[in-house]
Motif scaffolding. Structure first.
Motif, PDB file in Angstrom:
ATOM      1  N   GLY A  50      -8.778  -8.880 -19.012  1.00 56.94           N
ATOM      2  CA  GLY A  50      -9.042  -8.378 -17.714  1.00 56.94           C
ATOM      3  C   GLY A  50     -10.317  -7.271 -17.768  1.00 56.94           C
ATOM      4  N   LEU A  51     -10.519  -6.703 -16.754  1.00 57.29           N
ATOM      5  CA  LEU A  51     -11.773  -5.937 -16.577  1.00 57.29           C
ATOM      6  C   LEU A  51     -11.578  -4.748 -17.427  1.00 57.29           C
ATOM      7  N   PRO A 248     -23.638 -10.821 -13.345  1.00 51.96           N
ATOM      8  CA  PRO A 248     -22.332 -10.985 -14.215  1.00 51.96           C
ATOM      9  C   PRO A 248     -22.352 -12.307 -15.164  1.00 51.96           C
ATOM     10  N   GLN A 251     -19.097 -17.798 -15.955  1.00 54.49           N
ATOM     11  CA  GLN A 251     -17.872 -18.603 -16.200  1.00 54.49           C
ATOM     12  C   GLN A 251     -17.921 -19.257 -17.555  1.00 54.49           C
ATOM     13  N   GLN A 255     -16.994 -12.666 -21.790  1.00 56.10           N
ATOM     14  CA  GLN A 255     -16.737 -11.478 -21.006  1.00 56.10           C
ATOM     15  C   GLN A 255     -16.874 -11.861 -19.745  1.00 56.10           C
ATOM     16  N   TYR A 256     -16.576 -12.979 -19.130  1.00 57.47           N
ATOM     17  CA  TYR A 256     -16.644 -13.300 -17.748  1.00 57.47           C
ATOM     18  C   TYR A 256     -15.114 -12.328 -17.079  1.00 57.47           C
ATOM     19  N   ARG A 257     -15.634 -12.084 -16.045  1.00 57.46           N
ATOM     20  CA  ARG A 257     -14.730 -11.112 -15.203  1.00 57.46           C
ATOM     21  C   ARG A 257     -14.356  -9.802 -16.068  1.00 57.46           C
ATOM     22  N   ARG A 258     -14.895  -9.561 -17.138  1.00 61.33           N
ATOM     23  CA  ARG A 258     -14.117  -8.691 -17.920  1.00 61.33           C
ATOM     24  C   ARG A 258     -15.190  -7.199 -17.986  1.00 61.33           C
ATOM     25  N   VAL A 260     -18.433  -5.076 -15.585  1.00 62.80           N
ATOM     26  CA  VAL A 260     -19.227  -4.742 -13.914  1.00 62.80           C
ATOM     27  C   VAL A 260     -20.505  -4.867 -14.189  1.00 62.80           C
ATOM     28  N   GLU A 264     -21.922  -4.986  -8.792  1.00 62.41           N
ATOM     29  CA  GLU A 264     -20.400  -5.412  -8.447  1.00 62.41           C
ATOM     30  C   GLU A 264     -19.778  -4.069  -8.420  1.00 62.41           C
TER      31      GLU A 264
END
Length: 286
Positions: A50-51, A248, A251, A255-258, A260, A264
């Motif tokens: 998660g982020l 970012p 995909q 570190q995808y979507r982990r 900022v 963003e």
């Protein structure tokens, strides 16, 4: 109007008193504990999916810049003369020096349970009961210098090593990177000396300053004001370099979507790192 954050050693007696009184008042109102809870909620490390917005990530600096601004706004609603002072731990390095005086933050914790017994944040005053925590205990604790395994505060040379790096951050954008200003300042490293700069100060103070609930010690704000000041210094020194990553991670990246990226949204605010790079119209450092 642009306001000024001062070195804590330069505050007048009146400025010290008003800063402490404003802190105690937002504590009394329950506002301060919400800052503690917010920091606990965002204390997410590399090992978690998660982020990561607040730590071990590029947004460490803008996240804490916004956190400081929110705290400062709360204080200034009580007393608009108050700003958050900074503690220069490369100069004021003794456990008996500022800010560890009875009229400011109080002193070290007592042997045994490390409970702080002096100053306005001692539990005995009745004004600083710990209500939001990750461990048991309702009193402030400190272990300045780490009594069982002594530790020194970072030096000017340690700080210079971070400031000299012209690149803001590098892939994989976490605690393992050995280059880039952000992690050199945040202070994750490996080997026999795993804490540098920002992290080393948390370890030196010890007690309540360890872990996600570190906000329970008001020195948190003085420490992070000095860290924020270093970001401002780095920006002035390396004017052609900015927050990274600009875009970012793709995909499929670990570190995808982990983390900022610059444009963003940075939770929990509707702000981006880009929004917080220039604060010259809000405050400056003396």
């Amino acid at each position: 109007m642009v306001y000024v954050r001062k070195n804590v050693s330069k505050l007048t007696r009146t400025e010290r008193r008003r800063f402490i009184e404003a802190l105690l008042e937002i504590k009394r109102r329950g506002v301060y504990d919400e800052f503690v809870r917010l920091h606990i909620a965002h204390f997410i490390g590399d090992g978690s999916r998660g982020l990561r917005a607040a730590h071990m990530a590029p947004s460490f600096l803008p996240w804490h810049r916004m956190f400081l601004l929110d705290l400062e706004e709360a204080l200034r609603r009580v007393d608009d003369s108050v700003t958050v002072p900074y503690w220069d731990w490369t100069k004021d390095r003794k456990a008996t020096a500022l800010p560890w005086t009875d009229d400011l933050l109080g002193g070290n914790g007592r042997p045994g349970d490390r409970r702080v017994m002096t100053g306005p944040f001692a539990h005995a005053t009745g004004n600083w009961t710990i209500r939001a925590n990750v461990t048991a205990g309702d009193f402030l604790t400190r272990d300045l210098g780490r009594s069982r395994s002594p530790l020194d505060l970072p030096t000017k040379a340690d700080l210079r090593q971070a400031l000299d790096d012209p690149v803001y951050d590098v892939a994989p954008w976490n605690s393992t990177v050995t280059k880039g200003f952000r992690n050199r300042l945040e202070g994750w490293s490996r080997g026999r000396d795993p804490w540098r700069n920002h992290n080393r100060v948390h370890r030196w103070v010890g007690g309540s300053m360890l872990g996600g609930a570190s906000v329970n010690d008001p020195v948190f704000w003085l420490h992070h004001a000095f860290v924020d000041m270093q970001w401002s210094r780095w920006q002035q020194r390396h004017r052609n370099h900015r927050y990274l990553p600009d875009k970012p991670p793709a995909q499929g990246s670990d570190q995808y979507r982990r983390i900022v990226a610059r444009h963003e949204r940075m939770p929990p605010w509707d702000m981006t790192p880009d929004d917080l790079e220039d604060v010259s119209q809000i405050y400056r450092y003396a």
